[in-house]
Write a protein that holds these residues in place. Structure first.
Motif, PDB file in Angstrom:
ATOM      1  N   ARG A 146       0.698  -1.297  -0.061  1.00  0.00           N
ATOM      2  CA  ARG A 146      -0.161  -0.104   0.059  1.00  0.00           C
ATOM      3  C   ARG A 146       0.861   1.377   0.099  1.00  0.00           C
ATOM      4  O   ARG A 146       2.004   1.295   0.275  1.00  0.00           O
ATOM      5  N   GLN A 147       0.439   2.384  -0.413  1.00  0.00           N
ATOM      6  CA  GLN A 147       0.851   3.686  -0.696  1.00  0.00           C
ATOM      7  C   GLN A 147      -0.160   4.759   0.283  1.00  0.00           C
ATOM      8  O   GLN A 147      -1.354   4.492  -0.006  1.00  0.00           O
ATOM      9  N   TRP A 273       8.047   4.411  -8.342  1.00  0.00           N
ATOM     10  CA  TRP A 273       7.101   4.209  -7.225  1.00  0.00           C
ATOM     11  C   TRP A 273       5.912   4.996  -6.920  1.00  0.00           C
ATOM     12  O   TRP A 273       4.819   4.805  -6.692  1.00  0.00           O
ATOM     13  N   THR A 274       6.362   6.401  -7.077  1.00  0.00           N
ATOM     14  CA  THR A 274       5.377   7.376  -6.776  1.00  0.00           C
ATOM     15  C   THR A 274       4.172   7.374  -7.871  1.00  0.00           C
ATOM     16  O   THR A 274       3.115   8.086  -7.512  1.00  0.00           O
ATOM     17  N   ASN A 275       4.674   6.808  -8.885  1.00  0.00           N
ATOM     18  CA  ASN A 275       3.301   6.744  -9.855  1.00  0.00           C
ATOM     19  C   ASN A 275       2.843   5.278 -10.327  1.00  0.00           C
ATOM     20  O   ASN A 275       2.252   4.840 -11.199  1.00  0.00           O
ATOM     21  N   GLY A 276       3.235   4.508  -8.983  1.00  0.00           N
ATOM     22  CA  GLY A 276       2.823   2.893  -9.042  1.00  0.00           C
ATOM     23  C   GLY A 276       3.373   2.017  -9.937  1.00  0.00           C
ATOM     24  O   GLY A 276       2.864   1.080 -10.269  1.00  0.00           O
ATOM     25  N   LEU A 277       4.748   2.506 -10.173  1.00  0.00           N
ATOM     26  CA  LEU A 277       5.374   1.681 -10.972  1.00  0.00           C
ATOM     27  C   LEU A 277       6.880   1.065 -10.678  1.00  0.00           C
ATOM     28  O   LEU A 277       7.287   1.709  -9.817  1.00  0.00           O
ATOM     29  N   VAL A 315       9.145  -2.624 -17.306  1.00  0.00           N
ATOM     30  CA  VAL A 315       8.238  -1.841 -16.309  1.00  0.00           C
ATOM     31  C   VAL A 315       7.256  -2.369 -15.884  1.00  0.00           C
ATOM     32  O   VAL A 315       6.603  -2.859 -16.670  1.00  0.00           O
ATOM     33  N   PHE A 316       6.859  -2.550 -14.598  1.00  0.00           N
ATOM     34  CA  PHE A 316       5.936  -3.158 -13.924  1.00  0.00           C
ATOM     35  C   PHE A 316       4.908  -2.433 -13.270  1.00  0.00           C
ATOM     36  O   PHE A 316       5.335  -1.557 -12.404  1.00  0.00           O
ATOM     37  N   ARG A 317       3.600  -2.542 -13.015  1.00  0.00           N
ATOM     38  CA  ARG A 317       2.707  -1.864 -12.128  1.00  0.00           C
ATOM     39  C   ARG A 317       2.884  -2.602 -10.977  1.00  0.00           C
ATOM     40  O   ARG A 317       2.856  -3.941 -10.784  1.00  0.00           O
ATOM     41  N   ILE A 318       2.820  -1.851  -9.916  1.00  0.00           N
ATOM     42  CA  ILE A 318       2.974  -2.242  -8.391  1.00  0.00           C
ATOM     43  C   ILE A 318       1.739  -3.212  -7.989  1.00  0.00           C
ATOM     44  O   ILE A 318       1.675  -3.915  -7.288  1.00  0.00           O
ATOM     45  N   ASP A 319       0.414  -2.736  -8.719  1.00  0.00           N
ATOM     46  CA  ASP A 319      -0.661  -3.205  -8.386  1.00  0.00           C
ATOM     47  C   ASP A 319      -0.831  -4.495  -9.199  1.00  0.00           C
ATOM     48  O   ASP A 319      -2.030  -5.251  -9.337  1.00  0.00           O
ATOM     49  N   GLY A 320       0.280  -5.055 -10.053  1.00  0.00           N
ATOM     50  CA  GLY A 320       0.274  -6.233 -11.003  1.00  0.00           C
ATOM     51  C   GLY A 320       1.364  -6.943 -10.933  1.00  0.00           C
ATOM     52  O   GLY A 320       2.023  -7.425 -11.973  1.00  0.00           O
TER      53      GLY A 320
END
Length: 354
Positions: A146-147, A273-277, A315-320
């Motif tokens: 979580r952020q 990470w601040t952009n969810g990546l 490049v990967f999404r933190i929620d995926g």
């Protein structure tokens, strides 16, 4: 791969949630002898259960009395805890719930006791004493994966990354944040009369106005600057070692070996990470997995020697992150084992002829 302290923190969160649920049940009108027996059995499961139960109850007491005071006209000078405080199961039951402590509110109050932002007032000895709302020490917490984005009284913004805990206090004389664990990015409102100070162990970061992040690791801290200038210092025996960082620089301050040299960093990658990546560019696979592990609900362990030297780009999404792991499994020719509770084991493929 993740530190044992991370798992302990997760276990602590679970026990706190159970303790809060028991407190809600204890405050209900239908708390039975069977419920009491079940609570006693829960206490017997671990010595930590009663300790955490008492800690959560005390926190609720502080928060409940603050709300009761606001709604029932108590003087602001009334102490919020200690020998003069009325217990949660006394004053809260007799006055607070009679007016609007409904079962629905009880559930909400349980969440409030564990919410990511809790204002509690402390003297150096650890006892709440100041009037509620005057230079409160705010505590911010994020769970694994979580952020959150928080704004302080002075307009400074803090973006907390995964599994992070910090406290902040703004007063007329100072602006101080203590990073207890994890990583946070700071956008500091400029105020030359009150430097913004972040403390993490025996390390300190001092700024006037800039955008930067501080990550606390087991071995020390890493400070990364997106814009502006920051001064990083560490206590070294009886002296202090320090370095000035400017835009696009980072430094590792090690608890044992001291301050490292300023290094150039990839700003886009460092703050993705601040952009969810998460961005990897030829990153060693063990290092990439260690970064993914910070956000993942299982403890990821690489158990294949031949994969230690492999690199990861993407490049990967933190929620995926499951998709990222699928890419890693395919590229590194690994197989996944999830039979061990709480762990994700990445292993070499089984040789059918072996």
């Amino acid at each position: 791969m993740a530190e044992n302290s991370t798992h302990k923190a997760r276990d602590q969160d679970a026990v706190e949630a159970e303790a809060s649920a028991w407190l809600v049940r204890l405050e209900g009108e239908d708390f039975t002898d069977e419920d009491q027996a079940a609570l006693d059995a829960w206490f017997q499961q671990s010595p930590d259960h009663e300790r955490v139960f008492r800690d959560v109850a005390e926190t609720w007491n502080i928060m409940a009395l603050a709300v009761v005071d606001a709604h029932f006209g108590a003087q602001k000078s009334t102490p919020l805890a200690g020998g003069h405080a009325t217990s949660l199961l006394g004053r809260l039951k007799d006055a607070f719930r009679k007016r609007w402590f409904t079962p629905a509110f009880a559930t909400g109050f349980a969440a409030l006791a564990l919410v990511a932002v809790v204002s509690v007032l402390f003297e150096p000895g650890g006892r709440p004493a100041m009037p509620y709302g005057q230079h409160a020490v705010q505590q911010f917490v994020t769970a694994v994966g979580r952020q959150s984005l928080e704004t302080l009284e002075d307009g400074s913004r803090i973006r907390l990354n995964t599994d992070t805990k910090l406290s902040a206090q703004i007063s007329e004389q100072s602006r101080t944040v203590e990073l207890i664990k994890g990583e946070a990015m700071f956008t500091v409102a400029r105020d030359v009369s009150k430097p913004f100070i972040i403390k993490a162990g025996n390390h300190e970061v001092r700024v006037l106005g800039t955008v930067f992040s501080v990550q606390k690791r087991p071995e020390g801290i890493t400070v990364r600057v997106q814009s502006g200038r920051v001064a990083v210092s560490s206590e070294e025996g009886e002296g202090v070692d320090s370095v000035i960082l400017t835009e696009g620089q980072q430094v590792l301050a090690n608890d044992d070996s001291g301050m490292g040299a300023a290094q150039t960093l990839d700003v886009e990658q460092a703050f993705a990470w601040t952009n969810g990546l998460l961005i990897f560019d030829g990153t060693a696979l063990p290092d990439a997995l260690a970064e993914i592990d910070r956000y993942y609900f299982r403890d990821i362990q690489l158990q294949c020697d031949q994969a230690q030297s492999k690199k990861l780009s993407g490049v990967f999404r933190i929620d995926g992150l499951d998709e990222a792991l699928e890419v890693i499994l395919a590229d590194a020719s690994l197989q996944m084992d999830t039979h061990v509770k709480g762990k994700l084991l990445l292993q070499c493929p089984i040789d059918p002829e072996g």
